[in-house]
Design an enzyme around this catalytic site. Structure first.
Site, mmCIF file in Angstrom:
data_model
loop_
_atom_site.group_PDB
_atom_site.id
_atom_site.type_symbol
_atom_site.label_atom_id
_atom_site.label_comp_id
_atom_site.label_asym_id
_atom_site.label_seq_id
_atom_site.Cartn_x
_atom_site.Cartn_y
_atom_site.Cartn_z
ATOM 1 N N VAL A 15 31.405 99.929 1.486
ATOM 2 C CA VAL A 15 32.325 99.240 0.587
ATOM 3 C C VAL A 15 32.282 99.895 -0.793
ATOM 4 C CG1 VAL A 15 32.802 97.059 -0.594
ATOM 5 C CG2 VAL A 15 32.250 97.058 1.839
ATOM 6 N N ARG A 41 20.867 108.662 0.209
ATOM 7 C CA ARG A 41 22.294 108.337 0.212
ATOM 8 C C ARG A 41 22.992 108.937 -1.014
ATOM 9 N NH1 ARG A 41 24.713 102.604 2.508
ATOM 10 N NH2 ARG A 41 25.454 103.678 4.333
ATOM 11 N N PRO A 95 22.686 91.463 5.176
ATOM 12 C CA PRO A 95 22.550 91.331 6.630
ATOM 13 C C PRO A 95 22.279 89.883 7.037
ATOM 14 C CG PRO A 95 20.571 92.298 5.654
ATOM 15 C CD PRO A 95 21.565 92.146 4.544
ATOM 16 N N SER A 133 30.238 92.361 -2.359
ATOM 17 C CA SER A 133 29.712 92.137 -1.005
ATOM 18 C C SER A 133 30.287 90.822 -0.482
ATOM 19 C CB SER A 133 28.190 91.974 -1.021
ATOM 20 O OG SER A 133 27.575 92.891 -1.861
ATOM 21 N N THR A 134 30.444 90.734 0.842
ATOM 22 C CA THR A 134 30.873 89.457 1.420
ATOM 23 C C THR A 134 29.698 88.507 1.391
ATOM 24 O OG1 THR A 134 32.292 90.649 2.893
ATOM 25 C CG2 THR A 134 31.906 88.377 3.430
ATOM 26 N N GLU A 163 36.141 92.327 -0.783
ATOM 27 C CA GLU A 163 36.834 93.546 -0.364
ATOM 28 C C GLU A 163 37.446 93.332 1.019
ATOM 29 O OE1 GLU A 163 37.674 96.264 -2.140
ATOM 30 O OE2 GLU A 163 38.839 96.279 -0.311
ATOM 31 N N LYS A 222 37.504 85.053 1.983
ATOM 32 C CA LYS A 222 37.069 86.277 2.657
ATOM 33 C C LYS A 222 36.523 85.957 4.048
ATOM 34 C CE LYS A 222 35.661 90.266 3.668
ATOM 35 N NZ LYS A 222 35.468 91.576 3.307
ATOM 36 N N ASN A 226 38.435 87.016 7.767
ATOM 37 C CA ASN A 226 37.776 87.719 8.866
ATOM 38 C C ASN A 226 37.676 86.856 10.112
ATOM 39 O OD1 ASN A 226 37.480 90.239 7.776
ATOM 40 N ND2 ASN A 226 35.478 89.848 6.892
ATOM 41 N N VAL A 272 37.044 96.128 24.519
ATOM 42 C CA VAL A 272 35.737 95.769 25.067
ATOM 43 C C VAL A 272 35.002 94.783 24.147
ATOM 44 C CG1 VAL A 272 34.784 97.895 24.076
ATOM 45 C CG2 VAL A 272 33.566 96.803 25.925
ATOM 46 N N CYS A 278 31.375 93.128 9.627
ATOM 47 C CA CYS A 278 31.875 91.890 9.007
ATOM 48 C C CYS A 278 32.169 90.741 9.964
ATOM 49 C CB CYS A 278 33.145 92.181 8.227
ATOM 50 S SG CYS A 278 32.800 93.018 6.681
ATOM 51 N N LYS A 341 34.840 101.459 16.044
ATOM 52 C CA LYS A 341 36.284 101.719 16.125
ATOM 53 C C LYS A 341 36.479 103.188 15.785
ATOM 54 C CE LYS A 341 38.756 100.357 12.424
ATOM 55 N NZ LYS A 341 39.230 99.613 11.232
HETATM 56 C C1 UDX Z 1 37.339 94.001 9.055
HETATM 57 C C2 UDX Z 1 38.600 93.426 8.358
HETATM 58 O O1 UDX Z 1 39.764 93.938 9.010
HETATM 59 C C3 UDX Z 1 38.594 93.794 6.893
HETATM 60 O O2 UDX Z 1 39.702 93.191 6.228
HETATM 61 C C4 UDX Z 1 37.289 93.330 6.262
HETATM 62 O O3 UDX Z 1 37.218 93.723 4.906
HETATM 63 C C5 UDX Z 1 36.081 93.867 7.008
HETATM 64 O O4 UDX Z 1 36.174 93.525 8.397
HETATM 65 P P1 UDX Z 1 36.609 96.392 9.956
HETATM 66 O O5 UDX Z 1 35.471 95.664 10.580
HETATM 67 O O6 UDX Z 1 36.318 97.606 9.160
HETATM 68 O O7 UDX Z 1 37.416 95.406 8.988
HETATM 69 O O8 UDX Z 1 37.646 96.837 11.104
HETATM 70 P P2 UDX Z 1 38.837 96.109 11.909
HETATM 71 O O9 UDX Z 1 39.972 97.046 11.966
HETATM 72 O O10 UDX Z 1 39.127 94.765 11.402
HETATM 73 O O11 UDX Z 1 38.229 96.015 13.387
HETATM 74 C C6 UDX Z 1 37.145 95.187 13.723
HETATM 75 C C7 UDX Z 1 36.861 95.256 15.203
HETATM 76 O O12 UDX Z 1 37.897 94.612 15.952
HETATM 77 C C8 UDX Z 1 36.787 96.684 15.749
HETATM 78 O O13 UDX Z 1 35.723 96.780 16.675
HETATM 79 C C9 UDX Z 1 38.117 96.877 16.438
HETATM 80 O O14 UDX Z 1 38.072 97.830 17.453
HETATM 81 C C10 UDX Z 1 38.365 95.476 16.972
HETATM 82 N N1 UDX Z 1 39.792 95.183 17.210
HETATM 83 C C11 UDX Z 1 40.674 95.141 16.178
HETATM 84 C C12 UDX Z 1 40.237 94.939 18.508
HETATM 85 O O15 UDX Z 1 39.460 94.965 19.447
HETATM 86 N N2 UDX Z 1 41.564 94.657 18.710
HETATM 87 C C13 UDX Z 1 42.467 94.610 17.687
HETATM 88 O O16 UDX Z 1 43.658 94.346 17.957
HETATM 89 C C14 UDX Z 1 42.005 94.863 16.384
HETATM 90 P P1 ADP Z 2 28.380 97.729 2.938
HETATM 91 O O1 ADP Z 2 29.036 98.021 4.264
HETATM 92 O O2 ADP Z 2 28.495 96.284 2.554
HETATM 93 O O3 ADP Z 2 28.826 98.636 1.843
HETATM 94 P P2 ADP Z 2 25.919 99.242 3.266
HETATM 95 O O4 ADP Z 2 24.679 98.838 3.993
HETATM 96 O O5 ADP Z 2 26.730 100.388 3.754
HETATM 97 O O6 ADP Z 2 26.800 97.921 3.146
HETATM 98 O O7 ADP Z 2 25.557 99.571 1.745
HETATM 99 C C1 ADP Z 2 24.775 98.788 0.908
HETATM 100 C C2 ADP Z 2 23.962 99.713 -0.025
HETATM 101 O O8 ADP Z 2 23.303 98.901 -1.010
HETATM 102 C C3 ADP Z 2 22.858 100.518 0.668
HETATM 103 O O9 ADP Z 2 23.069 101.899 0.439
HETATM 104 C C4 ADP Z 2 21.543 100.033 -0.015
HETATM 105 O O10 ADP Z 2 20.599 101.073 -0.212
HETATM 106 C C5 ADP Z 2 22.050 99.522 -1.355
HETATM 107 N N1 ADP Z 2 21.164 98.554 -2.009
HETATM 108 C C6 ADP Z 2 20.581 97.458 -1.472
HETATM 109 N N2 ADP Z 2 19.856 96.789 -2.400
HETATM 110 C C7 ADP Z 2 19.972 97.475 -3.571
HETATM 111 C C8 ADP Z 2 19.475 97.290 -4.917
HETATM 112 N N3 ADP Z 2 18.707 96.250 -5.232
HETATM 113 N N4 ADP Z 2 19.813 98.210 -5.853
HETATM 114 C C9 ADP Z 2 20.595 99.272 -5.534
HETATM 115 N N5 ADP Z 2 21.112 99.484 -4.304
HETATM 116 C C10 ADP Z 2 20.809 98.612 -3.336
#
Ligand code: UDX
Ligand code: ADP
Length: 465
Positions: A15, A41, A95, A133-134, A163, A222, A226, A272, A278, A341
């Site tokens: 995000v 990272r 998480p 973050s959500t 987001e 949010k 979802n 599947v 999310c 996906k």
């Molecule tokens: C989702 C929301 O779409 C997004 O708005 C939010 O911010 C985060 O969660 P994301 O998880 O990135 O986004 O992907 P998305 O396209 O929503 O797909 C989620 C899952 O549903 C995937 O595994 C996708 O393959 C599945 N999916 C989606 C289906 O199986 N069928 C569909 O018709 C659409």
């Molecule tokens: P998302 O999909 O929500 O972006 P990610 O797991 O990809 O989640 O990213 C979250 C990031 O936040 C990770 O790279 C992690 O290292 C970082 N993070 C977690 N806690 C802290 C913190 N206290 N300060 C700075 N970064 C952090």
């Protein structure tokens, strides 16, 4: 209203990374610093070779190439970035809890809390703090309480700005967002903070797409967005099972119902099962909140979306086992795709993980090919389940870089991710290399049934008898 010229984002993940890259790209007068405690990272974000960015997302590397080093910076100097920023996005991971009360359902807010405490300790002037973050409803309240009670006497405005980007289409989703949601206090200073954040998005989005609400509506919206999206997938997947028992075809049913403008045609692709970081997490959060507010009927209603998704994954795996004469022990089954996906290297909650786990329980020999997911990730996903030892996972499952080598003497191919390249493969050559009868289990409805059957495959397409 104060003009924002310096922002920082804590968390350089799926995000934080793309969102901040787009903001920096669209707002050249704003300096954007993305910080993370994970040095590796940050090094990847700063890598000269843009193919080494930690996230694969179409269009991302071009934007990073244009803005990095100009007004977009990646760093591990968290305190410095907090100190200098007028507006701080919190975009760390939340998480599902793996311990204590709410285990397996509630969000673990320890990273958010650490962030808030860090901001409180460092900030020496007024800041706007934005939850990206959500989060479960009412988290903004918790952040506010930490900041106000432990801070250096400065004023913090807390905003919720969830987001909505989907991975694989993140850049387009950010540039052409259906809407941006900004929740904040309904006080003069809260309004000022909402307007300051709105002004950033208004640099590239029309006014009517930037919605302001109170904090709780924003946080809840949010989760609900979802939950509704995931519910559509589970709804169509439930009908796919019925189609397989009757002679109905899920594609025809989806099309027929999608033409109703009240239903709409998007998000009706049977698969599947949904994955991603999310959907499951947010629904579990919704279920947990509903239950903790004494609303068990509401909780059960939404929980069913998850139950149906688990059923779909299990059903797919069981179908492979029964079709292969009730035993997959020692049989080579090739997985095309591991990501949740297409067009992402993210594997969180991917259906492939659970299908693999069920087949490995039956001692199948799995060979995985995914164009963007490295072997370490595949093994980390399986090891995390803790169903069998890491050695056993590595003995039974191999990851390869060549999709055609993978199918040599295979009993079956299972399509787990809808990568476009799978459609372009020479399926005749694949057929020739496989053992006969050669089975294909298409969990994404990607391939043409008639063509596959003409080539000689025993072809199963989800949602079709
Ligand atoms: C989702 C929301 O779409 C997004 O708005 C939010 O911010 C985060 O969660 P994301 O998880 O990135 O986004 O992907 P998305 O396209 O929503 O797909 C989620 C899952 O549903 C995937 O595994 C996708 O393959 C599945 N999916 C989606 C289906 O199986 N069928 C569909 O018709 C659409
Ligand atoms: P998302 O999909 O929500 O972006 P990610 O797991 O990809 O989640 O990213 C979250 C990031 O936040 C990770 O790279 C992690 O290292 C970082 N993070 C977690 N806690 C802290 C913190 N206290 N300060 C700075 N970064 C952090």
């Amino acid at each position: 209203m104060q003009k924002i010229t310096k922002i920082c984002c804590i968390g350089a993940g799926y995000v934080g990374g793309p969102t901040m890259s787009v903001i920096a790209n669209q707002c050249p007068e704003i300096e954007v610093t993305v910080v993370d405690i994970n040095q590796n990272r940050i090094d990847q974000w700063n890598d000269e070779n843009l193919d080494n960015l930690p996230i694969y997302e179409p269009g991302l590397k071009e934007i990073v190439a244009e803005t990095r080093g100009k007004n977009l910076f990646f760093s591990t100097e968290v305190d410095k970035a907090i100190d200098e920023a007028q507006l701080i996005f919190i975009s760390v991971n939340t998480p599902t809890k793996t311990y204590g009360k709410g285990k397996g359902q509630a969000a673990d807010l320890k990273y958010i809390e650490l962030c808030a405490r860090n901001i409180a300790r460092v900030a020496k002037d007024d800041k706007i703090v934005v939850e990206k973050s959500t989060l479960p409803v009412r988290t903004a309240g918790a952040i506010k309480s930490i900041l106000q009670n432990t801070g250096n006497g400065v004023n913090f405005e807390i905003l919720s700005n969830p987001e909505f980007l989907a991975e694989g289409t993140a850049i387009n989703d950010l540039l052409n967002a259906d809407r941006v949601l900004i929740g904040g206090d309904e006080t003069p200073s809260g309004q000022e903070a909402k307007d300051a954040l709105s002004a950033i998005y208004l640099q590239w989005l029309p006014k009517e797409r930037v919605l302001q609400t109170n904090v709780w509506s924003s946080e809840l919206s949010k989760l609900v967005a979802n939950a509704f999206l995931a519910q559509r997938v589970s709804s169509i997947n439930s009908i796919s099972a019925l189609c397989e028992k009757t002679d109905a075809n899920i594609a025809e049913v989806s099309r027929a119902i999608g033409f109703d403008s009240r239903i709409g045609s998007k998000f009706l692709n049977s698969s599947v099962g949904f994955g991603g970081s999310c959907f499951q997490k947010d629904i579990l959060n919704l279920v947990y909140i509903a239950r903790s507010f004494g609303l068990p009927e509401v909780a059960d209603y939404w929980e069913q979306v998850i139950i149906m998704n688990d059923y779909q994954k299990k059903r797919f795996a069981e179908n492979i086992i029964t079709t292969l004469y009730n035993t997959v022990s020692g049989k080579k089954i090739v997985f095309y795709g591991w990501a949740f996906k297409k067009d992402t290297n993210d594997t969180r909650e991917s259906a492939a993980i659970y299908v693999a786990d069920a087949l490995l329980d039956e001692q199948a020999e799995i060979v995985v090919y995914d164009p963007k997911v490295p072997a370490e990730r595949v093994y980390a996903d399986l090891d995390y389940l803790n169903t069998r030892s890491p050695e056993e996972n590595r003995r039974l499952l191999k990851v390869v870089n060549d999709p055609s080598e993978a199918v040599e003497d295979a009993h079956a191919v299972a399509v787990l991710t809808e990568w476009d390249e799978f459609k372009t493969y020479d399926w005749k050559a694949i057929y020739d290399k496989m053992l006969k009868p050669a089975f294909v289990f298409d969990g994404r409805r990607l391939l043409d049934k008639e063509e596959m059957e003409t080539l000689g495959f025993d072809y199963y397409k989800i949602g079709q008898s």
